[in-house]
Structures are given as C-alpha cells and as structure tokens.
Enzyme design. Structure first.
Site, short mmCIF file in Angstrom:
data_model
loop_
_atom_site.label_atom_id
_atom_site.label_comp_id
_atom_site.label_asym_id
_atom_site.label_seq_id
_atom_site.Cartn_x
_atom_site.Cartn_y
_atom_site.Cartn_z
N LYS A 114 0.78 -1.18 0.10
CA LYS A 114 -0.10 -0.01 0.08
C LYS A 114 0.77 1.17 0.16
O LYS A 114 0.62 2.44 -0.67
CB LYS A 114 -0.96 -0.03 1.23
N LYS A 193 -4.84 -8.19 -12.18
CA LYS A 193 -5.85 -8.41 -11.16
C LYS A 193 -7.01 -7.15 -11.44
O LYS A 193 -6.46 -6.07 -11.13
CB LYS A 193 -5.44 -8.49 -10.08
N LYS A 196 -10.20 -1.50 -8.27
CA LYS A 196 -10.32 -0.01 -8.40
C LYS A 196 -8.95 0.77 -8.42
O LYS A 196 -9.00 1.93 -8.85
CB LYS A 196 -11.14 0.58 -7.11
#
Length: 324
Positions: A114, A193, A196
């Site tokens: 992240k 994959k 969003k």
C-alpha cells in the site's frame, strides 16, 4: 444436523464494486448464507487509512450495503453491519496490540504494497492487521473466507490469538481460513488483477452505457479479424468463462481458433452475458438506491445483533487482563 459455522468477512467501502469483488468474495456468501451463521461487516474504520472525506466514506459505506443486498444477501439470514457501529473492536485491538510482536507486523506485505501505491505511511496502516484481528476474534469466528492474496492476514490473526491465549488463558477462538479456490483471480480490462486501485475494473452496477464502455476497453492483441486466435491468451475469453455455460465457452473457443471472429464480437457477447447474469440484481440495485431508509435499517439491525456477541467477548477479555 451439523452445527452451523460462524463465518466472518469484511469489505472496505471503496465505492462502486466490480465483478472481481463479486466472483472473488461476494458470490460465495450467497452460497454460504443458508447453511451457516454469516457476519459481514463494512470496514469503514479500515477505510480511514485511505479515505479522508466524510461524504465519500458515508456514500461508499451505503454503496457496499446496497451491492450486497442487490445480489441476494438475505438480512434475515446474514448479519450485515458497519464496523464503526461496534466500537468495541477498537478496545480489543488495543488489548491485542499489547501482546503483538513488532516483528509480526513488520513482516506483513500488505503495508509495503500500500505504501508503494502511494497510501500515507500512517500508524493506522501499519497497525491495520491488529484491528483486522480484533474484527475476526471479537465474534469468535470459526472460518474466514479469503482470496489467496489475503491469506497472511488470517495467519497473523491466528498468531496474535495464540500469543494472547498463551498469556491470559484459552479465551480466543483460533479461526480457520478458507481459500476460495473455485474462482481464479479475475482479470481487469488490462489483464492485471481487477482492482479499483488500477482503474481496470468492470462494475456490474454501472449504467449500461458505462458498462459497455468498460467492456469495449478490454485490452486485446492486434491479431486481424480473419486470423485464428488463442482463446487462452485473451482477457475477454477469461471473463466470458465466468458467466457462460460449458457449451457456450466451447463455442467461443472454437470461433477464436477458426478465425473470422473478431475481439469486438467476443466483447459484445460478454456484455450481453453480464447484463443477463446481473439483470435482476441491477433492478434491485436501482430500487434500493431510492430506499436508503431500508438500507440503514438493515445495517442498524445487523449491528444490534453483532454488538451482543462483541460485548460478551470483550467482557471476558477485560476480566482476563485485569480491566474488570
């Protein structure tokens, strides 16, 4: 009759969901809700690590609830609720953090992933696995269904629970994880994959014009219409297999191999399948968008049920650690 298993899952309110969410997680709860005790929460505490706009967070939270109810989740069978309606998880998260080794958190790959995507390196993001453990453990969950990329989160939860039990006694149930092997990773329009975060998704609840644009933007190679093609190397074919029957899949594969069949033809067939597969759900979605009072009521009722279980668990934990 076998005893019902308590199954728990959470989903972050990141906005309009897509077919990757559906086949990767949501669909299995339709299959599990009749024979199990399912708890599904909308992880809006977790979402604070990436969403800092209150209107956006509230809107996205309701969007997730509408999505689940539209596809057929039955609030009489499933406990659907907002994570923030059970603040007890935050207290349990702190208690668990006092027995969680730093090294365990430092090994979590999701934090690094992240950060690489540009999300702020906050303490909340670093300590995310502890709150996730509290989410799972406070309801004494038997099974946590996850995709293969989420496997580590449940393993960390198990490690934290074992550490707590070794310190204070056998109070926390050690959950089992269930890897959803029925469906492979759903490819996005670019072949990665579907996510969003990558803006490569196809949302089954988009309006028809937007949905068509998403499908038509699926990346393909430059093989001419008249030339034979390899279906197993095509994103359109990979997505089509999620919706079509065995005979329909074989027919499309034959069309690819024979030649004279373009990717545009395949995309139109895929679009038709998506619209047909989600036809009833799309109608329900439109109804619920105009009946938010009902959606809020479902979430409130779910929270009341979940809170009873959470309070019982937290009382035991508080007694055990000396916060009686």
């Amino acid at each position: 009759m076998a005893e019902k298993k308590r199954i728990l899952s959470g989903i972050q309110p990141s906005g309009l969901l897509h077919i990757g969410n559906y086949f990767g997680a949501m669909k299995q709860f339709l299959e599990l809700q009749d024979e199990n005790e399912c708890y599904i929460f909308i992880a809006n505490y977790h979402a604070l690590t990436s969403i800092n706009n209150k209107e956006e967070l509230y809107k996205n939270t309701l969007e997730v609830a509408i999505n689940y109810l539209s596809i057929g989740l039955d609030p009489e069978k499933v406990i659907l609720f907002k994570q923030s309606d059970i603040p007890e998880v935050c207290e349990l998260s702190w208690i668990l953090s006092t027995v969680t080794p730093m090294g365990l958190l430092e090994r979590c790959v999701s934090y690094k992933d992240k950060i690489a995507k540009g999300i702020l390196a906050s303490h909340g993001l670093f300590a995310y696995p502890i709150l996730q453990a509290a989410d799972i453990l406070i309801y004494k969950s038997d099974i946590v269904p996850v995709g293969s990329d989420q496997k580590q989160h449940v393993e960390v939860t198990r490690d934290i629970a074992i550490k707590f039990n070794n310190t204070y006694g056998e109070l926390l149930k050690i959950p089992d994880l269930r890897i959803n092997k029925q469906t492979a990773v759903v490819p996005g329009i670019d072949g990665q994959k579907m996510s969003k975060s990558y803006n490569n998704y196809i949302s089954h609840f988009s309006d028809e014009k937007t949905l068509k644009k998403q499908v038509m933007n699926i990346v393909t190679d430059s093989t001419p219409l008249e030339a034979p093609k390899d279906p197993d190397k095509c994103n359109v074919y990979a997505l089509y297999k999620l919706f079509a029957s065995k005979n329909e899949i074989e027919k499309m594969a034959d069309n690819y191999r024979k030649g004279g069949y373009g990717y545009g033809n395949a995309k139109k067939e895929l679009l038709g399948k998506i619209l047909d597969y989600f036809g009833n759900a799309r109608e329900k979605y439109d109804e619920l968008k105009n009946n938010l009072d009902y959606v809020e009521k479902v979430l409130k009722n779910g929270a009341e049920k979940a809170k009873k279980v959470a309070n019982e668990t937290l009382k035991e934990i508080r007694d055990a650690v000396g916060l009686k």
